[in-house]
Design a protein around this motif. Structure first.
Motif, PDB file in Angstrom:
ATOM      1  N   TYR A 132     -75.108  32.667 -60.642  1.00 24.63           N
ATOM      2  CA  TYR A 132     -75.297  34.101 -60.440  1.00 24.63           C
ATOM      3  C   TYR A 132     -76.765  34.491 -60.267  1.00 24.63           C
ATOM      4  O   TYR A 132     -77.068  35.668 -60.043  1.00 24.63           O
ATOM      5  CB  TYR A 132     -74.717  34.877 -61.628  1.00 24.63           C
ATOM      6  CG  TYR A 132     -73.270  34.549 -61.907  1.00 24.63           C
ATOM      7  CD1 TYR A 132     -72.269  34.990 -61.049  1.00 24.63           C
ATOM      8  CD2 TYR A 132     -72.907  33.790 -63.011  1.00 24.63           C
ATOM      9  CE1 TYR A 132     -70.939  34.686 -61.292  1.00 24.63           C
ATOM     10  CE2 TYR A 132     -71.582  33.477 -63.263  1.00 24.63           C
ATOM     11  CZ  TYR A 132     -70.608  33.924 -62.395  1.00 24.63           C
ATOM     12  OH  TYR A 132     -69.293  33.616 -62.634  1.00 24.63           O
ATOM     13  N   LEU A 133     -77.661  33.523 -60.383  1.00 20.47           N
ATOM     14  CA  LEU A 133     -79.092  33.800 -60.288  1.00 20.47           C
ATOM     15  C   LEU A 133     -79.630  33.226 -58.993  1.00 20.47           C
ATOM     16  O   LEU A 133     -79.573  32.022 -58.764  1.00 20.47           O
ATOM     17  CB  LEU A 133     -79.823  33.184 -61.488  1.00 20.47           C
ATOM     18  CG  LEU A 133     -79.493  33.837 -62.828  1.00 20.47           C
ATOM     19  CD1 LEU A 133     -79.850  32.907 -63.974  1.00 20.47           C
ATOM     20  CD2 LEU A 133     -80.221  35.168 -62.968  1.00 20.47           C
ATOM     21  N   VAL A 134     -80.137  34.107 -58.131  1.00 18.66           N
ATOM     22  CA  VAL A 134     -80.676  33.673 -56.845  1.00 18.66           C
ATOM     23  C   VAL A 134     -82.056  34.286 -56.644  1.00 18.66           C
ATOM     24  O   VAL A 134     -82.334  35.401 -57.101  1.00 18.66           O
ATOM     25  CB  VAL A 134     -79.749  34.073 -55.679  1.00 18.66           C
ATOM     26  CG1 VAL A 134     -78.408  33.372 -55.789  1.00 18.66           C
ATOM     27  CG2 VAL A 134     -79.555  35.583 -55.626  1.00 18.66           C
ATOM     28  N   GLU A 135     -82.911  33.542 -55.953  1.00 12.50           N
ATOM     29  CA  GLU A 135     -84.246  34.049 -55.670  1.00 12.50           C
ATOM     30  C   GLU A 135     -84.163  35.347 -54.880  1.00 12.50           C
ATOM     31  O   GLU A 135     -83.388  35.473 -53.940  1.00 12.50           O
ATOM     32  CB  GLU A 135     -85.029  32.994 -54.873  1.00 12.50           C
ATOM     33  CG  GLU A 135     -86.494  33.335 -54.700  1.00 12.50           C
ATOM     34  CD  GLU A 135     -87.280  32.210 -54.080  1.00 12.50           C
ATOM     35  OE1 GLU A 135     -88.260  32.495 -53.365  1.00 12.50           O
ATOM     36  OE2 GLU A 135     -86.912  31.033 -54.300  1.00 12.50           O
ATOM     37  N   SER A 138     -81.239  40.302 -58.245  1.00 12.79           N
ATOM     38  CA  SER A 138     -81.508  41.153 -59.401  1.00 12.79           C
ATOM     39  C   SER A 138     -80.894  40.570 -60.665  1.00 12.79           C
ATOM     40  O   SER A 138     -79.862  39.905 -60.621  1.00 12.79           O
ATOM     41  CB  SER A 138     -80.946  42.568 -59.180  1.00 12.79           C
ATOM     42  OG  SER A 138     -81.587  43.198 -58.099  1.00 12.79           O
ATOM     43  N   VAL A 139     -81.526  40.861 -61.800  1.00 13.00           N
ATOM     44  CA  VAL A 139     -80.998  40.501 -63.110  1.00 13.00           C
ATOM     45  C   VAL A 139     -81.500  41.536 -64.102  1.00 13.00           C
ATOM     46  O   VAL A 139     -82.589  42.103 -63.926  1.00 13.00           O
ATOM     47  CB  VAL A 139     -81.453  39.075 -63.526  1.00 13.00           C
ATOM     48  CG1 VAL A 139     -82.965  39.005 -63.728  1.00 13.00           C
ATOM     49  CG2 VAL A 139     -80.716  38.605 -64.773  1.00 13.00           C
ATOM     50  N   ALA A 140     -80.700  41.840 -65.116  1.00 10.44           N
ATOM     51  CA  ALA A 140     -81.131  42.749 -66.180  1.00 10.44           C
ATOM     52  C   ALA A 140     -81.481  41.915 -67.410  1.00 10.44           C
ATOM     53  O   ALA A 140     -80.644  41.169 -67.918  1.00 10.44           O
ATOM     54  CB  ALA A 140     -80.034  43.753 -66.512  1.00 10.44           C
ATOM     55  N   ILE A 141     -82.733  42.017 -67.855  1.00  9.36           N
ATOM     56  CA  ILE A 141     -83.218  41.292 -69.025  1.00  9.36           C
ATOM     57  C   ILE A 141     -83.554  42.308 -70.102  1.00  9.36           C
ATOM     58  O   ILE A 141     -84.442  43.143 -69.918  1.00  9.36           O
ATOM     59  CB  ILE A 141     -84.460  40.452 -68.683  1.00  9.36           C
ATOM     60  CG1 ILE A 141     -84.138  39.435 -67.584  1.00  9.36           C
ATOM     61  CG2 ILE A 141     -84.987  39.747 -69.932  1.00  9.36           C
ATOM     62  CD1 ILE A 141     -85.332  38.621 -67.154  1.00  9.36           C
ATOM     63  N   LEU A 146     -84.946  43.575 -63.045  1.00  3.74           N
ATOM     64  CA  LEU A 146     -86.031  42.740 -62.561  1.00  3.74           C
ATOM     65  C   LEU A 146     -85.574  41.905 -61.374  1.00  3.74           C
ATOM     66  O   LEU A 146     -84.374  41.646 -61.205  1.00  3.74           O
ATOM     67  CB  LEU A 146     -86.533  41.814 -63.677  1.00  3.74           C
ATOM     68  CG  LEU A 146     -87.238  42.529 -64.835  1.00  3.74           C
ATOM     69  CD1 LEU A 146     -87.370  41.603 -66.031  1.00  3.74           C
ATOM     70  CD2 LEU A 146     -88.610  43.030 -64.402  1.00  3.74           C
ATOM     71  N   THR A 147     -86.535  41.482 -60.572  1.00  9.96           N
ATOM     72  CA  THR A 147     -86.266  40.636 -59.417  1.00  9.96           C
ATOM     73  C   THR A 147     -86.527  39.178 -59.784  1.00  9.96           C
ATOM     74  O   THR A 147     -87.568  38.849 -60.350  1.00  9.96           O
ATOM     75  CB  THR A 147     -87.163  41.041 -58.234  1.00  9.96           C
ATOM     76  OG1 THR A 147     -86.898  42.398 -57.883  1.00  9.96           O
ATOM     77  CG2 THR A 147     -86.903  40.154 -57.023  1.00  9.96           C
ATOM     78  N   VAL A 148     -85.576  38.322 -59.464  1.00 13.31           N
ATOM     79  CA  VAL A 148     -85.711  36.892 -59.735  1.00 13.31           C
ATOM     80  C   VAL A 148     -86.718  36.299 -58.752  1.00 13.31           C
ATOM     81  O   VAL A 148     -86.569  36.435 -57.543  1.00 13.31           O
ATOM     82  CB  VAL A 148     -84.346  36.192 -59.600  1.00 13.31           C
ATOM     83  CG1 VAL A 148     -84.490  34.683 -59.803  1.00 13.31           C
ATOM     84  CG2 VAL A 148     -83.350  36.775 -60.599  1.00 13.31           C
ATOM     85  N   GLU A 182     -77.793  40.306 -68.293  1.00 12.97           N
ATOM     86  CA  GLU A 182     -76.617  40.777 -67.560  1.00 12.97           C
ATOM     87  C   GLU A 182     -76.804  40.398 -66.102  1.00 12.97           C
ATOM     88  O   GLU A 182     -77.775  40.816 -65.459  1.00 12.97           O
ATOM     89  CB  GLU A 182     -76.417  42.289 -67.682  1.00 12.97           C
ATOM     90  CG  GLU A 182     -75.167  42.750 -66.931  1.00 12.97           C
ATOM     91  CD  GLU A 182     -74.962  44.245 -66.937  1.00 12.97           C
ATOM     92  OE1 GLU A 182     -74.376  44.759 -65.957  1.00 12.97           O
ATOM     93  OE2 GLU A 182     -75.380  44.902 -67.911  1.00 12.97           O
ATOM     94  N   MET A 183     -75.881  39.593 -65.591  1.00 16.49           N
ATOM     95  CA  MET A 183     -75.969  39.149 -64.214  1.00 16.49           C
ATOM     96  C   MET A 183     -75.680  40.304 -63.258  1.00 16.49           C
ATOM     97  O   MET A 183     -74.994  41.263 -63.593  1.00 16.49           O
ATOM     98  CB  MET A 183     -74.989  38.005 -63.959  1.00 16.49           C
ATOM     99  CG  MET A 183     -75.160  36.830 -64.895  1.00 16.49           C
ATOM    100  SD  MET A 183     -76.864  36.210 -64.890  1.00 16.49           S
ATOM    101  CE  MET A 183     -76.844  35.197 -66.382  1.00 16.49           C
TER     102      MET A 183
END
Length: 201
Positions: A132-135, A138-141, A146-148, A182-183
């Motif tokens: 679920y994490l791609v360059e 987006s991701v919520a930390i 935030l942008t990966v 949160e993905m």
């Protein structure tokens, strides 16, 4: 529903915690009571919780067993700072990305470095969440949109701009600290659909 744009930070003033349950009181002078009436939703470190009481500038929320299991709330202490965001109004601006406030898991900070006016953080994530994490995704930390900046081999990175450094808790974290993840909602459904297609062929 939230956007991942933090409105204020608050301080834990009372913490009643057992192995499976917690009650938190949070001092939040910057968030007016009328914006968080009783029963309102508020994201606390990215976790959607319900306001159960107000006293002066402090509000209280209850935390259930599933939330304690999936998040870093068990590591908080009196005086800990948390990120706060009231729920999104339907006519509000979506400056971050769609965030449900349903934390998937925690991740460990494995490196922290400063690059001119930015702080770069790298995290280790449980393997099942790596797809679920791609360059540039987006991701919520801890509730922050935030942008990966990189993602590979169960690790991902983000870069904090000066505004995020000054207005959220993330710049205060250190290597080995745990954060809530949160993905991206759209990415989650896209991956599930692709996995379903693969099973058909």
């Amino acid at each position: 529903m939230f956007t991942g744009i933090i409105q204020a930070t608050g301080k834990i003033t009372r913490l009643e915690i057992t192995e499976k349950h917690a009650k938190l009181s949070i001092s939040a002078a910057e968030i007016a009571k009328q914006n968080l009436p009783l029963g309102a939703s508020v994201a606390v470190n990215g976790i959607c919780l319900t306001v159960t009481s107000w006293q002066n500038n402090e509000f209280t929320v209850d935390v259930m067993p599933e939330t304690m299991k999936r998040t870093n709330l068990g590591k908080l202490t009196n005086g800990s700072l948390v990120n706060l965001e009231p729920s999104l109004s339907l006519n509000g601006k979506l400056d971050g990305h769609l965030v449900a406030g349903h934390v998937d898991t925690t991740a460990e900070i494995i490196s922290r470095s400063e690059n001119e006016n930015a702080i770069e953080l790298r995290f280790k994530v449980p393997h099942k969440y790596d797809p679920y994490l791609v360059e540039k995704g987006s991701v919520a930390i801890d509730g922050i949109s935030l942008t990966v900046t990189m993602a590979q081999n169960d690790e991902f990175g983000v870069s904090l701009i000066p505004y995020t450094i000054a207005n959220t808790t993330l710049a205060h974290y250190h290597v080995h600290d745990q954060v809530n993840l949160e993905m991206d909602m759209i990415g989650r459904y896209a991956v599930k659909q692709i996995q379903a297609w693969k099973k058909e062929f």
